[in-house]
Each structure stands twice: as structure tokens, then as C-alpha cells.
Design a protein around this motif. Structure first.
Motif, PDB file in Angstrom:
ATOM      1  N   ASP A 110       0.931  -1.064  -0.073  1.00 58.38           N
ATOM      2  CA  ASP A 110      -0.067  -0.105  -0.011  1.00 58.38           C
ATOM      3  C   ASP A 110       0.845   1.385  -0.087  1.00 58.38           C
ATOM      4  O   ASP A 110       1.770   1.428   0.971  1.00 58.38           O
ATOM      5  N   GLU A 184     -10.411   4.002   3.818  1.00 60.31           N
ATOM      6  CA  GLU A 184      -9.446   4.537   2.512  1.00 60.31           C
ATOM      7  C   GLU A 184      -9.901   4.193   1.452  1.00 60.31           C
ATOM      8  O   GLU A 184      -9.859   3.059   1.036  1.00 60.31           O
ATOM      9  N   LYS A 238      -4.254  -1.763  10.311  1.00 53.35           N
ATOM     10  CA  LYS A 238      -4.726  -1.973   8.913  1.00 53.35           C
ATOM     11  C   LYS A 238      -4.800  -3.346   8.702  1.00 53.35           C
ATOM     12  O   LYS A 238      -5.665  -3.625   7.583  1.00 53.35           O
ATOM     13  N   THR A 329      -4.618   6.236   0.180  1.00 52.36           N
ATOM     14  CA  THR A 329      -6.111   7.029   0.258  1.00 52.36           C
ATOM     15  C   THR A 329      -5.918   8.113  -0.760  1.00 52.36           C
ATOM     16  O   THR A 329      -5.023   9.004  -0.778  1.00 52.36           O
TER      17      THR A 329
HETATM   18 CA    CA Z   1      -4.183   2.673   2.757  1.00 54.70          CA
END
Ligand code: CA
Length: 396
Positions: A110, A184, A238, A329
């Protein structure tokens, strides 16, 4: 131009032709293509070896010549009336179909590619430091996520528990269900063609390796995240769930959405120089319990997916078929462009009101968030790129 009767409300037109894995009652999962309100069962039309499969991975591994050949054939099948009688028996009503995770996720990375998002998070989490981390303008910052908790749209999201800061400077940390569960909204990219360990994938080879795009909701527990993340980055805040859309939009379908990325200053290192414009004019839409609360702009991302891939491999790290990497995001100016509720409500200080009159700062149990996307298509059309949705379930 298609012989299919699509209607204005059809989730997909006859150009996007996204791939996924579906099953019908009593039958095994297999590969299909979404068109109109149907799913086209691919194995009888394009071969069992690649498509009578429970994941897209064999097709992903087949590489760009195979992706282009199958897409070319599909465009013929749905546009030329002569193919109607051979195709119609293999159209399954989408309402009768259960979607599955479309590919077996190898690794998951990510990024943090939205300047607006990075600056806002910096202001909220590190108010005494510069808003952007020192390296941010030099390279696409990212972290390795948890591939095994990537789930298909519609999978319940169970509120995670963890440690968060206690109240007051000397207070002990508190354990319990997250009080700041967030979303997100991100653009995700799916790797098809692998690369060998010790080699780099240059920016210009993006289209040879990446098959297509999915919509991503990287659910985030802000209270767990902000306590745990210094200095190694996100971990349990997360890793409990990342939802992806069931239909993977091939890069070829996004040809009309390509735009120049924003100007960069300073000039990036040579290995990150743009070979071709890979900004994408994709508009996200975030809906919270039926109220559209923001429209994050993918085209404003500072680092493109092509640069993210080059950075991911510049140290010689290999790619595997099924690797997923997401943009981070996507946020434009707040509040209407925010891709997460941390920014939308400024960490809860500015709650928003939904259509039913209720106020929200972060997610409550039972809340449903759906992220959709559109992009320019051929002849001025606006393509629908699918959706990813999830409902919050209480901590057991
Ligand atoms: Ca993220």
C-alpha cells in the motif's frame, strides 16, 4: 455499439468488460466478464484452461499478448450481431451470481501517493513536524500489507480490537474495540506478469506487468494505528481487512482516462521519470449509509501506478502473479474530496450529518460504506468501474 440491451442503469457497458470469478447455485467458481446486467461465462467461449478456474491467476500469468487477444475477441463477441446466438446462452443474470475474490493475492503493498492525504495526516498525527515526511517528494512511500486479509466486496468487516493511547499524558494504554474505525478509498493495481528476483521493472514496462485496476477500501483503525505506527509504520491498525471490488477492470479499458500527472518538484530520480502519462482521470465516490459524502479524484495522485511499480522493484524485489498494490487514500481538497473519514471529519472534530439526520465522526456498527468509480471512455462515454462495499459488524 452492442447487440446487448444494456439500459442506462447497467452496472457495466460493452467496453469496460471487467474480469472476475463467480459461481451460480450448485456450480464451481469460474471466470466471467461483467457486461450490462449479466456475467458472461468465459470458459465455453474462450477456453477451459484459463477460465474454468477458481481464480484469475492463470489468465493473469498468461501475459499481455493473451490479455489483448481475449479482450479483442470479447469486443467482437459483444458488438457483432453475428455472434449473438453463440454468446446468449452463456450470459448469466448478475442477480443470480455470487462474486468471489477475483485473484489469489500474492503480496500486498500500500502506497501513500496523495499529497493532500499525506499532508492532512501529517497535520493530524504529527502536528509538531513538517506535514510531508522528508522523503515524500523523492519517492512513493509505501509499506507491505497483509495479503491474506484482502477480501472481496461484501465480506463483513469485524470491528478490530487493540491498544490505543490512554487519556492523559501518564495514562496506561487502553485495550478494546477500536473507537475510530475508518475507511480509505484507493485505486488498486493487479500484477499479471511476474519479474525475476534481482531485476527491476522500469516505469515504461508498466503495461507489460499490470493487468488491471480494482477499487480498494483499506479499512483502518485510527486509534490503534496512531499508537502503534512509530517508527515502523502501520501494523494491526490496517491488517484486519482490505476489501476489493469483484471485477478487475483491464488497463486497456482505461485508455481514454489517461492524463498527465501533476507537476513534480523536485524532479524525481531517473528511475521514476515518467515514460508515458499514467495519471488516471478516475473519479471515486464514497457513500456512507446511502449518503454520498465525498468524490476523491484519482487524477490528482502525485505518484502514478507506473512509478509505484518501478519503485517497488528498484531494489531487485521480484513481482509475482497476483501481487496487489494500492495507491493509498485518494484525497482532494476537503471535505468533498476526502478519501477517508479522518480527513472528512478532521479526526472527529467536525462530524458530518447523513441523509437520515444522524451524525457521524467514525464508523458505527452496522454502517455500510460503498466506493464506486467512473472514468472517461470512448466517444465521450462515462464508464462505470464497479464498486466495493462492506458493512461493519460488532466486535465478537
Ligand atoms: Ca491505505
Amino acid at each position: 455499439m452492442t447487440w446487448l440491451e444494456l439500459g442506462d442503469d447497467a452496472p457495466f457497458d460493452a467496453w469496460t468488460l471487467p474480469y472476475g470469478v463467480f459461481s451460480t447455485a450448485g456450480e464451481a467458481p469460474r471466470v466471467g466478464v461483467a457486461v450490462g446486467s449479466w456475467v458472461l461465462d468465459l470458459a465455453p467461449l474462450a477456453g477451459a484452461e484459463l477460465f474454468a478456474q477458481p481464480t484469475l491467476n492463470p489468465f493473469l500469468a498468461a501475459g499481455r499478448p493473451a490479455w489483448d487477444a481475449v479482450r479483442g475477441r470479447l469486443l467482437e463477441l459483444v458488438t457483432e450481431e453475428a455472434h449473438r446466438t453463440s454468446v446468449e446462452p452463456h450470459l448469466v443474470p448478475a442477480a443470480d451470481v455470487r462474486p468471489h475474490l477475483p485473484f489469489e493475492v500474492a503480496d500486498y503493498v500500500d502506497f501513500y501517493a496523495s499529497q493532500t492525504h499525506a499532508e492532512n495526516v501529517g497535520r493530524l498525527f504529527r502536528p509538531d513536524n513538517p506535514a510531508l515526511p522528508a522523503a515524500w517528494r523523492h519517492l512513493p512511500i509505501g509499506y507491505h500489507g497483509r495479503a491474506g486479509t484482502v477480501v472481496v466486496s461484501g465480506t463483513p468487516v469485524v470491528r478490530p480490537s487493540g491498544l490505543r493511547r490512554g487519556g492523559g499524558a501518564d495514562a496506561a494504554p487502553a485495550f478494546g474495540p477500536s473507537l475510530k474505525l475508518d475507511i480509505e478509498a484507493e485505486a488498486g493495481f493487479v500484477v499479471g506478469t511476474p519479474s525475476p528476483l534481482g531485476s527491476r521493472v522500469p516505469v515504461g514496462a508498466f503495461e507489460d506487468h499490470v493487468f488491471g485496476m480494482v477499487l480498494v477500501n483499506d479499512w483502518s483503525a485510527r486509534d490503534i494505528q496512531s499508537f502503534e505506527y512509530v517508527p515502523l509504520g502501520p501494523f494491526l491498525g490496517k491488517s484486519f481487512a482490505t476489501s476489493v471490488s469483484p471485477w478487475v477492470v483491464p488497463l486497456a479499458a482505461l485508455a481514454h482516462a489517461r492524463v498527465s500527472p501533476p507537476p513534480r518538484s523536485p524532479e524525481p530520480a531517473a528511475y521514476l521519470a515518467d515514460a508515458e502519462p499514467w495519471g488516471l482521470d478516475v473519479s471515486l465516490e464514497v457513500e456512507w449509509n446511502g449518503t454520498v459524502v465525498s468524490r476523491p479524484p484519482v487524477r490528482e495522485l502525485y505518484w502514478t501506478a507506473a512509478q509505484q511499480l518501478a519503485h517497488l522493484t528498484v531494489n531487485g524485489a521480484s513481482l509475482r502473479t497476483g501481487d496487489l498494490y494500492a495507491s493509498g487514500t485518494v484525497s482532494g481538497p476537503r471535505p468533498g474530496g476526502s478519501g477517508c473519514f479522518l480527513e472528512l471529519t478532521w479526526n472527529g472534530a467536525e462530524p458530518i450529518t447523513l441523509a437520515d439526520g444522524s451524525a457521524r465522526a467514525f464508523l458505527e456498527d452496522g454502517d455500510t460504506v460503498t466506493i464506486r468509480a467512473t472514468a472517461p471512455g470512448p466517444a465521450g462515454a462515462r464508464l462505470r468501474l464497479g464498486e466495493v462495499t462492506g458493512t461493519v459488524h460488532p466486535t465478537p
